[in-house]
Design a protein around this motif. Structure first.
Motif, PDB file in Angstrom:
ATOM      1  N   ILE A 136     -22.570 -44.597 -30.045  1.00  0.00           N
ATOM      2  CA  ILE A 136     -23.402 -43.400 -30.298  1.00  0.00           C
ATOM      3  C   ILE A 136     -23.606 -43.261 -31.805  1.00  0.00           C
ATOM      4  O   ILE A 136     -22.628 -43.157 -32.562  1.00  0.00           O
ATOM      5  CB  ILE A 136     -22.738 -42.124 -29.753  1.00  0.00           C
ATOM      6  CG1 ILE A 136     -22.573 -42.212 -28.243  1.00  0.00           C
ATOM      7  CG2 ILE A 136     -23.565 -40.899 -30.103  1.00  0.00           C
ATOM      8  CD1 ILE A 136     -21.990 -40.970 -27.627  1.00  0.00           C
ATOM      9  N   GLY A 137     -24.861 -43.278 -32.203  1.00  0.00           N
ATOM     10  CA  GLY A 137     -25.180 -43.111 -33.613  1.00  0.00           C
ATOM     11  C   GLY A 137     -25.315 -41.641 -34.009  1.00  0.00           C
ATOM     12  O   GLY A 137     -25.202 -40.741 -33.172  1.00  0.00           O
TER      13      GLY A 137
ATOM     14  N   LEU B 177     -28.953 -35.128 -31.399  1.00  0.00           N
ATOM     15  CA  LEU B 177     -29.781 -34.752 -30.247  1.00  0.00           C
ATOM     16  C   LEU B 177     -28.930 -34.145 -29.124  1.00  0.00           C
ATOM     17  O   LEU B 177     -29.375 -33.225 -28.426  1.00  0.00           O
ATOM     18  CB  LEU B 177     -30.556 -35.973 -29.735  1.00  0.00           C
ATOM     19  CG  LEU B 177     -31.629 -36.509 -30.693  1.00  0.00           C
ATOM     20  CD1 LEU B 177     -32.231 -37.803 -30.164  1.00  0.00           C
ATOM     21  CD2 LEU B 177     -32.736 -35.464 -30.903  1.00  0.00           C
ATOM     22  N   LEU B 178     -27.722 -34.682 -28.925  1.00  0.00           N
ATOM     23  CA  LEU B 178     -26.823 -34.122 -27.907  1.00  0.00           C
ATOM     24  C   LEU B 178     -26.456 -32.672 -28.228  1.00  0.00           C
ATOM     25  O   LEU B 178     -26.508 -31.787 -27.366  1.00  0.00           O
ATOM     26  CB  LEU B 178     -25.550 -34.967 -27.811  1.00  0.00           C
ATOM     27  CG  LEU B 178     -25.642 -36.274 -27.006  1.00  0.00           C
ATOM     28  CD1 LEU B 178     -24.440 -37.161 -27.291  1.00  0.00           C
ATOM     29  CD2 LEU B 178     -25.765 -35.982 -25.508  1.00  0.00           C
ATOM     30  N   LEU B 179     -26.101 -32.436 -29.505  1.00  0.00           N
ATOM     31  CA  LEU B 179     -25.728 -31.072 -29.908  1.00  0.00           C
ATOM     32  C   LEU B 179     -26.931 -30.131 -29.887  1.00  0.00           C
ATOM     33  O   LEU B 179     -26.810 -28.948 -29.568  1.00  0.00           O
ATOM     34  CB  LEU B 179     -25.101 -31.091 -31.307  1.00  0.00           C
ATOM     35  CG  LEU B 179     -23.650 -31.564 -31.353  1.00  0.00           C
ATOM     36  CD1 LEU B 179     -23.186 -31.750 -32.784  1.00  0.00           C
ATOM     37  CD2 LEU B 179     -22.746 -30.555 -30.648  1.00  0.00           C
TER      38      LEU B 179
ATOM     39  N   ILE C 237     -28.444 -38.334 -19.490  1.00  0.00           N
ATOM     40  CA  ILE C 237     -29.395 -39.442 -19.684  1.00  0.00           C
ATOM     41  C   ILE C 237     -30.808 -38.952 -19.999  1.00  0.00           C
ATOM     42  O   ILE C 237     -31.689 -39.745 -20.335  1.00  0.00           O
ATOM     43  CB  ILE C 237     -29.420 -40.387 -18.460  1.00  0.00           C
ATOM     44  CG1 ILE C 237     -29.898 -39.650 -17.205  1.00  0.00           C
ATOM     45  CG2 ILE C 237     -28.076 -41.058 -18.263  1.00  0.00           C
ATOM     46  CD1 ILE C 237     -30.029 -40.555 -15.995  1.00  0.00           C
ATOM     47  N   GLN C 238     -31.019 -37.650 -19.914  1.00  0.00           N
ATOM     48  CA  GLN C 238     -32.320 -37.096 -20.312  1.00  0.00           C
ATOM     49  C   GLN C 238     -32.442 -37.022 -21.850  1.00  0.00           C
ATOM     50  O   GLN C 238     -33.530 -36.834 -22.381  1.00  0.00           O
ATOM     51  CB  GLN C 238     -32.507 -35.701 -19.707  1.00  0.00           C
ATOM     52  CG  GLN C 238     -32.757 -35.716 -18.203  1.00  0.00           C
ATOM     53  CD  GLN C 238     -32.851 -34.322 -17.618  1.00  0.00           C
ATOM     54  OE1 GLN C 238     -32.695 -33.334 -18.325  1.00  0.00           O
ATOM     55  NE2 GLN C 238     -33.106 -34.248 -16.316  1.00  0.00           N
ATOM     56  N   VAL C 239     -31.318 -37.169 -22.544  1.00  0.00           N
ATOM     57  CA  VAL C 239     -31.338 -37.163 -24.014  1.00  0.00           C
ATOM     58  C   VAL C 239     -31.771 -38.532 -24.505  1.00  0.00           C
ATOM     59  O   VAL C 239     -31.269 -39.561 -24.034  1.00  0.00           O
ATOM     60  CB  VAL C 239     -29.943 -36.815 -24.583  1.00  0.00           C
ATOM     61  CG1 VAL C 239     -29.945 -36.912 -26.111  1.00  0.00           C
ATOM     62  CG2 VAL C 239     -29.517 -35.424 -24.125  1.00  0.00           C
ATOM     63  N   LYS C 240     -32.714 -38.573 -25.416  1.00  0.00           N
ATOM     64  CA  LYS C 240     -33.254 -39.819 -25.951  1.00  0.00           C
ATOM     65  C   LYS C 240     -32.130 -40.678 -26.551  1.00  0.00           C
ATOM     66  O   LYS C 240     -31.329 -40.209 -27.344  1.00  0.00           O
ATOM     67  CB  LYS C 240     -34.293 -39.519 -27.023  1.00  0.00           C
ATOM     68  CG  LYS C 240     -35.005 -40.762 -27.546  1.00  0.00           C
ATOM     69  CD  LYS C 240     -36.050 -40.389 -28.585  1.00  0.00           C
ATOM     70  CE  LYS C 240     -36.739 -41.614 -29.144  1.00  0.00           C
ATOM     71  NZ  LYS C 240     -37.745 -41.281 -30.171  1.00  0.00           N
ATOM     72  N   GLY C 241     -32.086 -41.940 -26.144  1.00  0.00           N
ATOM     73  CA  GLY C 241     -31.090 -42.868 -26.668  1.00  0.00           C
ATOM     74  C   GLY C 241     -29.812 -42.912 -25.868  1.00  0.00           C
ATOM     75  O   GLY C 241     -28.906 -43.694 -26.182  1.00  0.00           O
ATOM     76  N   ILE C 242     -29.675 -42.064 -24.840  1.00  0.00           N
ATOM     77  CA  ILE C 242     -28.460 -42.036 -24.016  1.00  0.00           C
ATOM     78  C   ILE C 242     -28.777 -42.653 -22.651  1.00  0.00           C
ATOM     79  O   ILE C 242     -29.537 -42.093 -21.856  1.00  0.00           O
ATOM     80  CB  ILE C 242     -27.926 -40.602 -23.822  1.00  0.00           C
ATOM     81  CG1 ILE C 242     -27.675 -39.926 -25.175  1.00  0.00           C
ATOM     82  CG2 ILE C 242     -26.649 -40.619 -22.983  1.00  0.00           C
ATOM     83  CD1 ILE C 242     -26.615 -40.568 -26.013  1.00  0.00           C
TER      84      ILE C 242
ATOM     85  N   THR D 248     -23.771 -45.259 -21.478  1.00  0.00           N
ATOM     86  CA  THR D 248     -23.333 -44.395 -22.590  1.00  0.00           C
ATOM     87  C   THR D 248     -22.921 -43.027 -22.074  1.00  0.00           C
ATOM     88  O   THR D 248     -21.922 -42.455 -22.518  1.00  0.00           O
ATOM     89  CB  THR D 248     -24.463 -44.246 -23.636  1.00  0.00           C
ATOM     90  OG1 THR D 248     -24.892 -45.538 -24.061  1.00  0.00           O
ATOM     91  CG2 THR D 248     -23.983 -43.461 -24.848  1.00  0.00           C
ATOM     92  N   ALA D 249     -23.699 -42.502 -21.099  1.00  0.00           N
ATOM     93  CA  ALA D 249     -23.371 -41.210 -20.517  1.00  0.00           C
ATOM     94  C   ALA D 249     -22.006 -41.242 -19.852  1.00  0.00           C
ATOM     95  O   ALA D 249     -21.207 -40.307 -19.958  1.00  0.00           O
ATOM     96  CB  ALA D 249     -24.446 -40.798 -19.519  1.00  0.00           C
TER      97      ALA D 249
END
Length: 411
Positions: free
Chosen positions: A366-367, A373-375, A393-398, A402-403
């Motif tokens: 996770i970058g 974006l998660l926060l 997984i609706q968050v871009k890049g996840i 990763t989820a």
């Protein structure tokens, strides 16, 4: 003839030659008494008393009753003034102040040299017995020859005391000129002037810096520094510091580190007139040791204790308590509260970053963008823990893998 005598006596009086006048008046009083003109004799007696009172109230610096000029200078940026103290018949009786123009690119030695030439050019036939200067002028030998070898640069004793008085007069004049300048600019100058007067500061505290230490829940000690100029915040000069050398809770050591780091990088243009420490006598003493040990000698320091809003000064046993209605006290409180607010805000940001680092950084892959974006979506680590796989997984890049890692690590 009588009128001429009165004029002559007035001239002697203005030259400080009161003893000569007293001797003459004593002869007149005896004459009037011998002719039984007691009313006139009593009138002359009263004059003698007044003159003696003036003599007693005038500082006698030289017993030889000779005239001397004492010259002091003060320069700050593009402003300068020269003060000339007139010692007449050994007594300090008068002062003259001269403002100097176009001084920014000239040192004190050159300014004094030019002043001496201009001031005495028309007085060469009536020079005083001695001329004492605070600063040795440029081309000293030629200037002294011009002044008939009457120029001296005192190093100690009463002559040095007089030089100090002359310098203070020049300094006070420059300070008053700065006040006038501030009035023209409609700046907040009255609290600053009151602060100088109430606390007995040496100079007008136009530039004020305040330091504050913030430690919340025993972690992440930080400090803040706010900068006020002419009573108003100058936010581009604000500073935050992460305390590096102090372990545990130690406000004194944290204040010491902050001040040392600030002074080390301090430049003349940004140099404050006054440093305000948030705290009591102990915090002030600790900070003042740092300032005293530095090469900077023209910054004053005070502290403001919150419990009674009392002001402490270095080397003064008792605090100063100003009335709540005082504009100077309100300015100090405003500066202190701004430093506190700035420190708290920085502390909160740092704590948020620490929490983010300690939890989300456990998840490999996770970058910084993904963390942000998660926060942004969930608002907190707690909400991320409660999120479903589908929401993550609706968050871009996840992605799904990763989820799964996020939920596994956070829970």
């Amino acid at each position: 003839e009588d009128y001429r005598k009165i004029v002559d006596k007035a001239m002697l009086f203005l030259k400080g030659k009161n003893n000569e006048i007293i001797e003459d008046l004593q002869c007149q009083m005896k004459d009037k008494s011998s002719t039984m003109d007691y009313e006139k004799a009593a009138e002359i007696r009263d004059k003698i008393r007044h003159l003696r009172k003036i003599n007693n109230n005038t500082n006698l610096f030289f017993t030889d009753q000779k005239d001397r000029d004492i010259i002091g200078i003060y320069k700050e940026n593009d402003r300068a003034a020269v003060s000339v103290l007139k010692v007449l018949s050994g007594k300090l009786l008068n002062k003259q102040i001269y403002a100097l123009d176009n001084v920014k690119d000239h040192g004190k030695q050159k300014l004094i040299a030019e002043f001496l030439k201009q001031y005495y050019i028309n007085k060469l036939d009536n020079l005083p017995y001695s001329i004492f200067s605070q600063v040795e002028p440029r081309d000293y030998d030629s200037i002294n020859d011009f002044l008939k070898n009457k120029l001296h640069i005192p190093k100690r004793g009463e002559k040095k005391v007089l030089i100090t008085i002359a310098k203070e007069n020049a300094f006070n004049y420059v300070e008053e000129q700065k006040l006038k300048h501030l009035r023209k600019k409609n700046r907040t100058i009255f609290p600053i002037k009151e602060l100088k007067d109430k606390l007995g500061l040496i100079k007008l505290p136009r530039k004020i810096v305040c330091l504050d230490i913030s430690t919340i829940q025993g972690s992440d000690t930080v400090s803040s520094l706010v900068y006020f100029e002419n009573g108003k915040p100058k936010k581009k000069e604000y500073r935050n510091y992460i305390i590096k050398t102090v372990n545990g809770l130690d406000d004194f050591a944290s204040m010491k580190e902050t001040l040392q780091r600030y002074i080390t990088k301090l430049e003349d243009n940004d140099k404050p007139d006054l440093i305000v420490i948030d705290g009591g006598k102990g915090q002030l003493n600790s900070a003042f040791k740092v300032l005293s040990a530095s090469t900077i000698k023209d910054i004053e320091m005070i502290s403001l204790a919150k419990r009674m809003e009392e002001v402490f000064l270095p080397k003064k046993k008792h605090s100063i308590i100003m009335p709540r209605s005082s504009s100077a006290l309100r300015l100090l409180i405003k500066v202190r509260d701004e430093a506190h607010r700035f420190a708290i805000n920085f502390h909160r940001k740092k704590r948020s970053g620490r929490i983010l680092k300690s939890d989300l950084d456990k998840v490999k892959g996770i970058g910084e963008t993904a963390k942000f974006l998660l926060l942004k979506k969930f608002g907190s680590i707690k909400s991320i823990k409660k999120a479903s796989m589908l929401e993550l997984i609706q968050v871009k890049g996840i992605g799904q893998k990763t989820a799964q890692k996020i939920l596994k690590e956070l829970n």
